[in-house]
Motif scaffolding. Sequence first.
Motif, PDB file in Angstrom:
ATOM      1  N   UNK A 225      11.919  -1.776   0.453  1.00  8.20           N
ATOM      2  CA  UNK A 225      12.488  -3.119   0.511  1.00  8.20           C
ATOM      3  C   UNK A 225      11.623  -4.118   1.274  1.00  8.20           C
ATOM      4  N   UNK A 226      10.567  -3.674   1.935  1.00 11.82           N
ATOM      5  CA  UNK A 226       9.673  -4.637   2.569  1.00 11.82           C
ATOM      6  C   UNK A 226       8.882  -5.375   1.500  1.00 11.82           C
ATOM      7  N   UNK A 227       8.421  -6.563   1.851  1.00  6.88           N
ATOM      8  CA  UNK A 227       7.664  -7.365   0.898  1.00  6.88           C
ATOM      9  C   UNK A 227       6.394  -6.622   0.463  1.00  6.88           C
ATOM     10  N   UNK A 228       5.914  -6.894  -0.748  1.00  4.86           N
ATOM     11  CA  UNK A 228       4.627  -6.323  -1.158  1.00  4.86           C
ATOM     12  C   UNK A 228       3.525  -6.754  -0.188  1.00  4.86           C
ATOM     13  N   UNK A 229       2.734  -5.813   0.228  1.00  9.64           N
ATOM     14  CA  UNK A 229       1.633  -6.117   1.125  1.00  9.64           C
ATOM     15  C   UNK A 229       1.964  -6.023   2.596  1.00  9.64           C
TER      16      UNK A 229
END
Length: 238
Positions: A225-229
Amino acid sequence: MPFIPVWDHNPVEKIHFQAVTLALIAANIIIYVVFQSGAVSVADVYSIWGYALIPAELLNAGFFGDSTYQVFGGQAQVPERLTLVSYMFLHGSILHLAGNMAFLWVFGDNVEDAMGHIRFLLFYIMCGVFAGLAHTLAVPGSEQPLIGASGATSGVVAAYLMLHPKVRLWVLALPFFPLRISAGVALGIWVAFQLYSLFFSADSHTAWWAHVGGLGAGAILVLFMRRPGVPLFDRAAA
């Protein structure tokens, strides 16, 4: 509780304002002040418990049914499946509320920053739901109400530990001695305390399975669920 978090020097980078974190804190405080602090009669307490998670009641009704099983002579205020969400906005005392909100205040903004507002809200609710399910499955016959944001905030702790273990925290330990230590050490001790208490604590009033369920959910969900990158273990010691 081995310590109380006070402050971390870990500014947000991708959001301008931790709106969801503050909204969750405000919701918990408002619900406690408006509905719980004024509960003086037995009827008032029973009404509040209608929003609590009661394992025996949930399993009797089924996850997709309404409750016909009444504990304390009270009437369910929402379908039992929804108590998996409503329970996490109730607290047993002002100290219970303050402790949970301290963890959410210190660690929530950076987890929200790593996920974005909507995903963080979903993450928080999902951690609370999984915490409630873990508690329910651990004590399926229990008629004791489960309340509190501890399971959801445990998920936030797990996510923060995986995102920012090297950030330095100010905490109050034993119980009012200030220490500045890394998040990895502080939260590692906190996680170890939860696991130890799960098996060895005589405190029957704390839902240790909910804490551990929230921790497990947070540790897994942050991976997806963390942002890409957004990397894990990204910050240098400050």
